[in-house]
Enzyme design. Structure first.
Site, PDB file in Angstrom:
ATOM      1  N   SER A  51       3.477  60.931  44.144  1.00 25.65           N
ATOM      2  CA  SER A  51       4.321  60.278  45.152  1.00 25.65           C
ATOM      3  C   SER A  51       3.485  59.948  46.373  1.00 25.65           C
ATOM      4  CB  SER A  51       5.490  61.177  45.535  1.00 25.65           C
ATOM      5  OG  SER A  51       5.013  62.403  46.017  1.00 25.65           O
ATOM      6  N   HIS A  85       6.529  56.452  39.150  1.00 24.90           N
ATOM      7  CA  HIS A  85       7.048  57.446  40.086  1.00 24.90           C
ATOM      8  C   HIS A  85       8.550  57.630  39.914  1.00 24.90           C
ATOM      9  CE1 HIS A  85       7.910  58.681  44.495  1.00 24.90           C
ATOM     10  NE2 HIS A  85       7.675  59.745  43.757  1.00 24.90           N
ATOM     11  N   GLU A  97       9.480  53.789  40.269  1.00 25.73           N
ATOM     12  CA  GLU A  97       8.534  52.848  40.890  1.00 25.73           C
ATOM     13  C   GLU A  97       7.333  52.694  39.960  1.00 25.73           C
ATOM     14  OE1 GLU A  97       9.131  53.485  45.687  1.00 25.73           O
ATOM     15  OE2 GLU A  97       7.994  54.989  44.607  1.00 25.73           O
ATOM     16  N   ASN A 154       9.202  56.268  49.552  1.00 26.85           N
ATOM     17  CA  ASN A 154       8.749  57.259  50.529  1.00 26.85           C
ATOM     18  C   ASN A 154       8.292  56.624  51.837  1.00 26.85           C
ATOM     19  OD1 ASN A 154       9.409  59.553  49.158  1.00 26.85           O
ATOM     20  ND2 ASN A 154       7.439  59.754  48.137  1.00 26.85           N
TER      21      ASN A 154
END
Ligand code: 3HC
Length: 286
Positions: free
Chosen positions: A120, A141, A153, A191
């Protein structure tokens, strides 16, 4: 395009076991590897418990339950990935460890096997650079809890081929996930947006602007989020959040991503959230 039949998952922690569970229940022969028997047993138990719960709720028939179990195998040996078509790395967020792993797997895997990372916060480009298959490497991800969250992702480095991206997207769809494409920049999409929000909540608490419970209630009821920021921080893990914040801060030096002192001190104290029994909330009584 290669047909993916057998999938390897390196790591059976919270995310690794969730990803292995998702792969096996989506019809893939799945082998999951841990570094010792105790960690492996813990991960496998988590998966079998989840399937038993699904069966008890009528979401799996007894036959599906048995088939899922048959498709899943645990191992302590990386060599057991030799016949996998696709391997997903889900180990600790430590670049030295990842580089060691990618170097070893590059020798073990079939020449056309895809090697994906669930990182991540770390550079997928750097992991790919130590292999001779950088075109077959990308990020994949997942979000916590991996069997439930519908987003994946797909992270493209400068070397990832379009064929690899297409295969990774197709694979994500076959797991019932919706893939989005992100460049290999720190934080990817989610994120990059989520970490400043979580950090801002910690700063509000540090500055005494509102209580933990009121901030959580406000975001849950005011924005319709399933969890308030402190519940989410505990759920994701404070260590994971800190690593992600550090990685994005390292790349952009934007104070928005600078980890707040309270977060760092809680991680140093072993207060990692739900998984350690204590974070912003106390889970010691379940
Ligand atoms: N494994 C399998 N199934 C699970 C599960 C798990 N770990 N956790 C929950 N479920 C299932 C439940 O069994 C339930 O199934 P059912 O509808 O068939 O009964 C369903 O999911 C809903 O769970 P619950 O009824 O227990 O509770 P909620 O409705 O509150 O949902 C939640 C739980 C899905 C975790 C929800 O609260 C949520 O979406 N929270 C936000 C999670 C989130 O934002 N995750 C992303 C974090 S960021 C990240 O991971 C990136 C990283 O890099 C930092």
């Amino acid at each position: 395009m290669a047909t993916i039949r057998k999938v390897g998952v390196v790591g059976a922690g919270l995310m690794g076991s969730g990803i292995a569970q998702t792969c096996a229940q989506s019809g893939y022969q799945t082998v999951v590897r841990e570094i010792n028997q105790q960690f492996l047993d813990k991960g496998l138990t988590r998966i079998h418990d989840a399937w038993n719960t699904m069966a008890n709720k009528g979401k799996l028939t007894q036959q599906q339950l048995a088939e899922n179990r048959d498709r899943l195998r645990g191992t302590l040996e990386l060599e057991d990935f030799a016949d996998c078509d696709l391997v997903i790395e889900v180990i600790l967020e430590n670049m030295e460890e990842k580089i060691r792993l990618f170097t070893a797997l590059d020798h073990i895997l079939k020449p056309d096997a895809l090697l994906l990372s669930n990182t991540s916060s770390l550079s997928v480009t750097q992991m790919g650079a130590v292999t001779k298959r950088a075109d077959k490497i990308c990020g994949l991800h997942f979000f916590n809890p991996a069997p439930v969250m519908r987003l994946v992702e797909v992270v493209q480095t400068l070397s990832t081929s379009e064929t690899t991206i297409d295969e990774a997207k197709k694979f994500a769809l076959s797991l019932g996930k919706t893939p989005v494409l992100a460049k290999d920049t720190a934080g990817f999409i989610v994120n990059f947006l989520l970490i400043p929000y979580l950090i801002a909540a910690i700063r509000m608490l540090e500055n005494g602007m509102a209580s933990r419970d009121d901030i959580d209630i406000a975001m849950k009821l005011g924005c319709g989020y399933p969890m308030g920021p402190f519940t989410l921080l505990d759920y994701v893990g404070l260590d994971t959040t800190l690593w992600a914040a550090e990685a994005i801060y390292e790349e952009y030096k934007d104070p928005l991503y600078a980890p707040p002192p309270l977060l760092r001190r809680m991680v140093v104290s072993g207060m990692l959230g739900k998984k350690s029994g204590k974070g912003f909330y106390d889970y010691s009584n379940g």
